[in-house]
Design a protein around this motif. Structure first.
Motif, PDB file in Angstrom:
ATOM      1  N   SER B   1      47.491  40.107  33.707  1.00 57.25           N
ATOM      2  CA  SER B   1      47.320  39.608  35.082  1.00 57.25           C
ATOM      3  C   SER B   1      45.862  39.237  35.283  1.00 57.25           C
ATOM      4  O   SER B   1      44.977  39.753  34.634  1.00 57.25           O
ATOM      5  N   GLN B   2      45.635  38.341  36.176  1.00 55.08           N
ATOM      6  CA  GLN B   2      44.307  37.810  36.389  1.00 55.08           C
ATOM      7  C   GLN B   2      43.418  38.868  37.033  1.00 55.08           C
ATOM      8  O   GLN B   2      43.780  39.507  37.990  1.00 55.08           O
ATOM      9  N   GLN B  33      30.589  37.591  34.229  1.00 53.05           N
ATOM     10  CA  GLN B  33      29.870  36.347  33.984  1.00 53.05           C
ATOM     11  C   GLN B  33      30.272  35.314  35.034  1.00 53.05           C
ATOM     12  O   GLN B  33      31.379  35.361  35.574  1.00 53.05           O
ATOM     13  N   PHE B  88      33.326  29.737  38.509  1.00 49.85           N
ATOM     14  CA  PHE B  88      34.297  30.747  38.105  1.00 49.85           C
ATOM     15  C   PHE B  88      33.580  32.038  37.727  1.00 49.85           C
ATOM     16  O   PHE B  88      32.553  32.001  37.048  1.00 49.85           O
ATOM     17  N   ASP B  92      35.239  40.933  31.403  1.00 58.99           N
ATOM     18  CA  ASP B  92      35.916  41.564  30.283  1.00 58.99           C
ATOM     19  C   ASP B  92      36.640  42.777  30.852  1.00 58.99           C
ATOM     20  O   ASP B  92      36.697  42.957  32.056  1.00 58.99           O
ATOM     21  N   GLN B 103      37.865  39.296  24.989  1.00 56.57           N
ATOM     22  CA  GLN B 103      38.582  38.456  25.927  1.00 56.57           C
ATOM     23  C   GLN B 103      37.891  38.457  27.271  1.00 56.57           C
ATOM     24  O   GLN B 103      37.371  39.468  27.717  1.00 56.57           O
ATOM     25  N   LEU B 104      37.914  37.305  27.912  1.00 62.60           N
ATOM     26  CA  LEU B 104      37.470  37.201  29.292  1.00 62.60           C
ATOM     27  C   LEU B 104      38.660  36.784  30.144  1.00 62.60           C
ATOM     28  O   LEU B 104      39.494  36.005  29.709  1.00 62.60           O
ATOM     29  N   PHE B 106      39.425  34.919  33.646  1.00 58.06           N
ATOM     30  CA  PHE B 106      38.775  34.060  34.626  1.00 58.06           C
ATOM     31  C   PHE B 106      39.522  34.063  35.942  1.00 58.06           C
ATOM     32  O   PHE B 106      40.751  34.159  35.987  1.00 58.06           O
ATOM     33  N   GLY B 107      38.770  33.922  37.016  1.00 60.64           N
ATOM     34  CA  GLY B 107      39.361  33.741  38.331  1.00 60.64           C
ATOM     35  C   GLY B 107      39.776  32.292  38.527  1.00 60.64           C
ATOM     36  O   GLY B 107      39.674  31.474  37.620  1.00 60.64           O
ATOM     37  N   LYS B 108      40.244  32.003  39.742  1.00 59.47           N
ATOM     38  CA  LYS B 108      40.754  30.660  40.022  1.00 59.47           C
ATOM     39  C   LYS B 108      39.653  29.696  40.448  1.00 59.47           C
ATOM     40  O   LYS B 108      39.870  28.502  40.528  1.00 59.47           O
TER      41      LYS B 108
END
Lengths: 113, 116
Positions: B1-2, B33, B88, B92, B103-104, B106-108
């Motif tokens: 999930s985001q 980040q 954005f 992690d 892995q990162l 990211f938001g929307k």
């Protein structure tokens, strides 16, 4: 100047076709990533690779496969393209350390008709 | 999930004004980040803040991190038309180990428009 390149900026394919998206980086990075970006959904991770011939599924791997035969090259394969795979595809790479930035390619806008 | 969710989704300001974007996330992180994306292009890294840092500056950028609230903000001071882009946040996840650590999520994104 570090660089991540993607084979095409724009691509139009037909439903059912096999599609190859290629990504090449010149930074000797171990980690490489494929994302897709859709309006309102942001970036979602499809697959990543942390070494040659190694791959890990991301959040949305269904309908995709990947290949990493050489360190600098990471390919995303759509075995049988469908219209819901119309999207912007972004490749990225980074060193295998925490607290490092990912370097992105310019993206491939794929349209499946 | 985001993990990351930016707020607002869109922001329109006049040149010279300051722009503030917020990011909230759900689980413990090592780093957060911020990236920028010009229309139809790839993302470019702006700044990274570690979980043990509270504030970081880079040129006209100021990032804050509040791990107790699981939130971060990006401030762009004295905005310019060239700052028009989507921004954005990416996190992690402390829970991941091995290769998954890199892995990162990211938001929307926040779409910033700076009007000359």
């Amino acid at each position: 100047d570090v660089k991540v390149t993607q084979s095409s900026r724009y691509l139009v394919k037909r439903t059912g076709e096999k599609v190859f998206l290629e990504c090449v980086q010149d930074m000797d990075h171990e980690n490489m990533f494929w994302y897709r970006q859709d309006p309102g959904l942001g970036l979602r991770l499809i697959y990543f690779s942390y070494d040659v011939k190694m791959k890990e599924k991301g959040d949305i791997p269904e309908g995709y496969s990947v290949s990493r035969e050489k360190k600098e090259r990471f390919s995303l394969i759509l075995e049988s393209a469908s219209t819901n795979q119309t999207s912007m595809y972004l490749c990225a790479s980074c060193k295998p350390r925490l607290a490092v930035e990912q370097y992105f390619g310019p993206g491939t806008r794929l349209t499946v008709t | 999930s985001q993990q990351g969710e930016e707020d607002p989704q869109a922001l329109s300001i006049q040149e010279g004004e300051n722009a503030t974007m917020n990011c909230s996330y759900k689980t413990s992180i090592n780093n957060l980040q911020w990236y920028r994306q010009n229309s139809g292009r790839g993302l470019v890294h702006l700044i990274l803040i570690r979980s043990n840092e509270r504030e970081k500056h880079s040129g006209r950028l100021r990032v804050t991190l509040d791990t107790s609230k699981k939130s971060s903000s990006l401030l762009i001071t004295a905005s310019r038309a060239a700052d028009t882009a989507s921004y954005f946040c990416a996190t992690d996840a402390k829970a991941y180990s091995g290769a998954g650590s890199y892995q990162l999520t990211f938001g929307k994104g926040t779409k910033l428009s700076v009007i000359p």
